[in-house]
Design a protein around this motif. Structure first.
Motif, PDB file in Angstrom:
ATOM      1  N   UNK A   7       0.830  -1.204   0.000  1.00  0.00           N
ATOM      2  CA  UNK A   7       0.000   0.000   0.000  1.00  0.00           C
ATOM      3  C   UNK A   7       0.870   1.262   0.000  1.00  0.00           C
ATOM      4  N   UNK A   8       1.885   1.266   0.843  1.00  0.00           N
ATOM      5  CA  UNK A   8       2.726   2.461   0.948  1.00  0.00           C
ATOM      6  C   UNK A   8       3.573   2.669  -0.304  1.00  0.00           C
ATOM      7  N   UNK A   9       4.173   1.591  -0.818  1.00  0.00           N
ATOM      8  CA  UNK A   9       5.096   1.750  -1.946  1.00  0.00           C
ATOM      9  C   UNK A   9       4.369   2.096  -3.240  1.00  0.00           C
ATOM     10  N   UNK A  10       3.137   1.651  -3.370  1.00  0.00           N
ATOM     11  CA  UNK A  10       2.396   1.963  -4.598  1.00  0.00           C
ATOM     12  C   UNK A  10       1.723   3.330  -4.526  1.00  0.00           C
ATOM     13  N   UNK A  11       1.747   3.945  -3.350  1.00  0.00           N
ATOM     14  CA  UNK A  11       1.101   5.251  -3.187  1.00  0.00           C
ATOM     15  C   UNK A  11       1.868   6.328  -3.950  1.00  0.00           C
ATOM     16  N   UNK A  12       1.182   7.430  -4.194  1.00  0.00           N
ATOM     17  CA  UNK A  12       1.714   8.534  -4.998  1.00  0.00           C
ATOM     18  C   UNK A  12       2.261   9.628  -4.064  1.00  0.00           C
ATOM     19  N   UNK A  13       3.531   9.994  -4.229  1.00  0.00           N
ATOM     20  CA  UNK A  13       4.058  11.040  -3.335  1.00  0.00           C
ATOM     21  C   UNK A  13       5.436  11.543  -3.712  1.00  0.00           C
ATOM     22  N   UNK A  18       3.709  15.196  -0.890  1.00  0.00           N
ATOM     23  CA  UNK A  18       3.596  13.939  -0.131  1.00  0.00           C
ATOM     24  C   UNK A  18       2.225  13.717   0.485  1.00  0.00           C
ATOM     25  N   UNK A  19       1.249  14.606   0.193  1.00  0.00           N
ATOM     26  CA  UNK A  19       0.001  14.581   0.961  1.00  0.00           C
ATOM     27  C   UNK A  19      -0.756  13.246   0.899  1.00  0.00           C
ATOM     28  N   UNK A  20      -0.716  12.573  -0.259  1.00  0.00           N
ATOM     29  CA  UNK A  20      -1.484  11.315  -0.345  1.00  0.00           C
ATOM     30  C   UNK A  20      -0.869  10.230   0.551  1.00  0.00           C
ATOM     31  N   UNK A  21       0.459  10.127   0.513  1.00  0.00           N
ATOM     32  CA  UNK A  21       1.125   9.138   1.381  1.00  0.00           C
ATOM     33  C   UNK A  21       0.912   9.513   2.838  1.00  0.00           C
ATOM     34  N   UNK A  22       1.025  10.813   3.114  1.00  0.00           N
ATOM     35  CA  UNK A  22       0.856  11.251   4.510  1.00  0.00           C
ATOM     36  C   UNK A  22      -0.518  10.856   5.038  1.00  0.00           C
ATOM     37  N   UNK A 142       3.302  17.709 -10.868  1.00  0.00           N
ATOM     38  CA  UNK A 142       4.257  16.658 -10.519  1.00  0.00           C
ATOM     39  C   UNK A 142       3.734  15.283 -10.919  1.00  0.00           C
ATOM     40  N   UNK A 143       4.662  14.379 -11.241  1.00  0.00           N
ATOM     41  CA  UNK A 143       4.297  12.997 -11.542  1.00  0.00           C
ATOM     42  C   UNK A 143       5.191  12.040 -10.781  1.00  0.00           C
ATOM     43  N   UNK A 144       4.655  10.857 -10.512  1.00  0.00           N
ATOM     44  CA  UNK A 144       5.449   9.807  -9.846  1.00  0.00           C
ATOM     45  C   UNK A 144       5.378   8.545 -10.693  1.00  0.00           C
ATOM     46  N   UNK A 145       6.356   7.671 -10.535  1.00  0.00           N
ATOM     47  CA  UNK A 145       6.402   6.464 -11.351  1.00  0.00           C
ATOM     48  C   UNK A 145       5.326   5.474 -10.925  1.00  0.00           C
ATOM     49  N   UNK A 146       4.905   4.671 -11.894  1.00  0.00           N
ATOM     50  CA  UNK A 146       3.877   3.668 -11.647  1.00  0.00           C
ATOM     51  C   UNK A 146       4.546   2.308 -11.680  1.00  0.00           C
ATOM     52  N   UNK A 147       4.450   1.552 -10.632  1.00  0.00           N
ATOM     53  CA  UNK A 147       4.984   0.190 -10.669  1.00  0.00           C
ATOM     54  C   UNK A 147       4.373  -0.595  -9.523  1.00  0.00           C
ATOM     55  N   UNK A 152       8.590 -12.109  -4.267  1.00  0.00           N
ATOM     56  CA  UNK A 152       9.133 -13.341  -4.850  1.00  0.00           C
ATOM     57  C   UNK A 152       9.861 -14.048  -3.715  1.00  0.00           C
ATOM     58  N   UNK A 153       9.174 -15.013  -3.103  1.00  0.00           N
ATOM     59  CA  UNK A 153       9.741 -15.641  -1.917  1.00  0.00           C
ATOM     60  C   UNK A 153       9.930 -14.593  -0.836  1.00  0.00           C
ATOM     61  N   UNK A 154      11.142 -14.482  -0.343  1.00  0.00           N
ATOM     62  CA  UNK A 154      11.438 -13.509   0.715  1.00  0.00           C
ATOM     63  C   UNK A 154      11.678 -12.109   0.156  1.00  0.00           C
ATOM     64  N   UNK A 155      11.746 -11.990  -1.163  1.00  0.00           N
ATOM     65  CA  UNK A 155      12.140 -10.725  -1.780  1.00  0.00           C
ATOM     66  C   UNK A 155      10.930  -9.889  -2.161  1.00  0.00           C
ATOM     67  N   UNK A 156      11.065  -8.591  -1.958  1.00  0.00           N
ATOM     68  CA  UNK A 156      10.025  -7.667  -2.393  1.00  0.00           C
ATOM     69  C   UNK A 156      10.619  -6.749  -3.454  1.00  0.00           C
ATOM     70  N   UNK A 157       9.853  -6.517  -4.526  1.00  0.00           N
ATOM     71  CA  UNK A 157      10.317  -5.724  -5.652  1.00  0.00           C
ATOM     72  C   UNK A 157       9.305  -4.608  -5.916  1.00  0.00           C
ATOM     73  N   UNK A 158       9.778  -3.374  -6.005  1.00  0.00           N
ATOM     74  CA  UNK A 158       8.838  -2.289  -6.295  1.00  0.00           C
ATOM     75  C   UNK A 158       9.513  -0.944  -6.356  1.00  0.00           C
ATOM     76  N   UNK A 159       8.757   0.068  -6.756  1.00  0.00           N
ATOM     77  CA  UNK A 159       9.284   1.435  -6.749  1.00  0.00           C
ATOM     78  C   UNK A 159       9.106   2.023  -5.350  1.00  0.00           C
ATOM     79  N   UNK A 160       9.874   3.034  -5.043  1.00  0.00           N
ATOM     80  CA  UNK A 160       9.683   3.785  -3.794  1.00  0.00           C
ATOM     81  C   UNK A 160       9.842   2.946  -2.523  1.00  0.00           C
ATOM     82  N   UNK A 161      10.474   1.754  -2.659  1.00  0.00           N
ATOM     83  CA  UNK A 161      10.830   1.055  -1.417  1.00  0.00           C
ATOM     84  C   UNK A 161      11.736   1.997  -0.615  1.00  0.00           C
TER      85      UNK A 161
END
Ligand code: ZN
Ligand code: CO
Length: 331
Positions: A7-13, A18-22, A142-147, A152-161
């Motif tokens: 939820x946090x990493x896919x959020x826009x900010x 940062x208001x949406x993540x906040x 402003x724009x933020x990346x979409x991903x 994958x097992x123990x691994x997490x993959x994403x933008x804004x980690x």
């Protein structure tokens, strides 16, 4: 925790917006904090406990992004960066604007300029639509990346980690302190504008006036082909920062963190970072100075849209933070 991270990493900010993540974080922490405030720059400050020593913990809410600088004659949006974008990550990337418009990034002479792609100019955002020709975004948007975040097992993959993982770590630490209490007054701060030079952290540190501060951020892992710094590995445990380009952690702070990790058998690795820094670098300069350390979560491909981290390291970072915040601090 998986759901929270997604939820946090896919959020826009993107930085400065940062208001949406906040809002998302505020919802999560509402039942966990004794008091919540937002300071003039937008830092979200959550107090837990009311002991004598003030301890500040900080993770940044913002992420890399773009901001439209002008619409060119053909109707493409040209942009400036919010934070340190790597040119190699731009071609074919999608950005989302606050009004929901999603668009692709292209580059001039796409098929001939592969060799000089590492230069930054020539990129544009294709905001073209059907007929009427009116641009769906404007200068200053402003724009933020979409991903999507995937596991994958123990691994997490994403933008804004970088650094929503840090935000998740703080929220989980708050949950644990809620149950077990803390001898300190802990301020969990979710900062703004780290990616443009930690602009939120210092004023937050000034306001909190902590006796001890700890930044929580990702640490670039060196366990990839031809690494620059080979020190940090995924799965190797929480990172205890020793030094980065703008921050030398005072020995008593570093030693306290190592002691707590060893007492509780929390896996850790020591970091000497030769590129970049964290909010800790600015917090240490607040007022007359703050003893400051940093806890890192190892991550590969930092500042791409597929940052990759390991669940065990995230857990170790939570455990270490809780260990530090649960016991008296002797520096
Ligand atoms: Zn970061
Ligand atoms: Co970053």
């Amino acid at each position: 925790m998986e759901t929270l991270i997604k939820k946090l990493a896919e959020a826009w900010g993107p930085s400065g917006f940062e208001h949406q993540v906040r809002d998302l974080i505020r919802e999560e922490v509402a039942p966990l904090a004794d008091a919540i405030t937002v300071d003039p720059l937008g830092n979200l400050i959550c107090r837990v406990g009311d002991g004598d020593a003030r301890v500040m913990v900080a993770a940044h809410m913002d992420e890399l992004g773009v901001i439209v600088s002008h619409i060119d004659r053909q109707g493409y949006a040209r942009f400036a960066s919010l934070g340190t974008l790597l040119p190699g990550t731009l071609l074919g990337a999608r950005v989302r604007f606050e009004n929901g418009v999603i668009a692709n990034i292209g580059v001039e002479n796409q098929y001939t300029r592969r060799r000089d792609l590492p230069t930054f100019d020539g990129f544009f955002i294709d905001i073209s639509q059907d007929a009427d020709g009116s641009a769906p975004v404007q200068v200053g948007d402003p724009g933020a990346f979409v991903r999507e975040v995937v596991w994958r097992g123990e691994r997490v993959v994403g933008k804004a980690l970088d650094d929503r993982l840090g935000c998740a770590v703080q929220i989980e630490a708050m949950r644990r302190l809620k149950d077990q209490g803390t001898p300190h007054t802990v301020y969990f701060v979710f900062t703004v504008q780290e990616e443009v030079g930690s602009r939120g952290a210092r004023p937050a540190g000034y306001g909190v006036e902590p006796h001890l501060a700890i930044a929580v951020d990702v640490s670039p892992a060196g366990d990839v082909p031809k690494p620059k710094d080979a020190g940090i590995s995924l799965g190797g445990g929480a990172v205890i920062k020793v030094r980065d380009t703008r921050h030398i952690v005072p020995a008593p702070v570093k030693n306290l963190m190592i002691r707590r990790a060893e007492e509780r058998g929390i896996p850790y690795q020591l970091e000497v970072m030769t590129l970049g820094s964290t909010d800790g670098a600015e917090i240490q300069l607040a007022r007359s100075g703050v003893p400051t350390g940093a806890v890192g979560i190892p991550a590969r491909y930092v500042h791409t849209q597929s940052e990759t981290a390991d669940r065990r390291d995230i857990q170790a970072a939570i455990d270490l933070l809780v260990a530090i915040l649960s016991e008296p601090v002797e520096l």
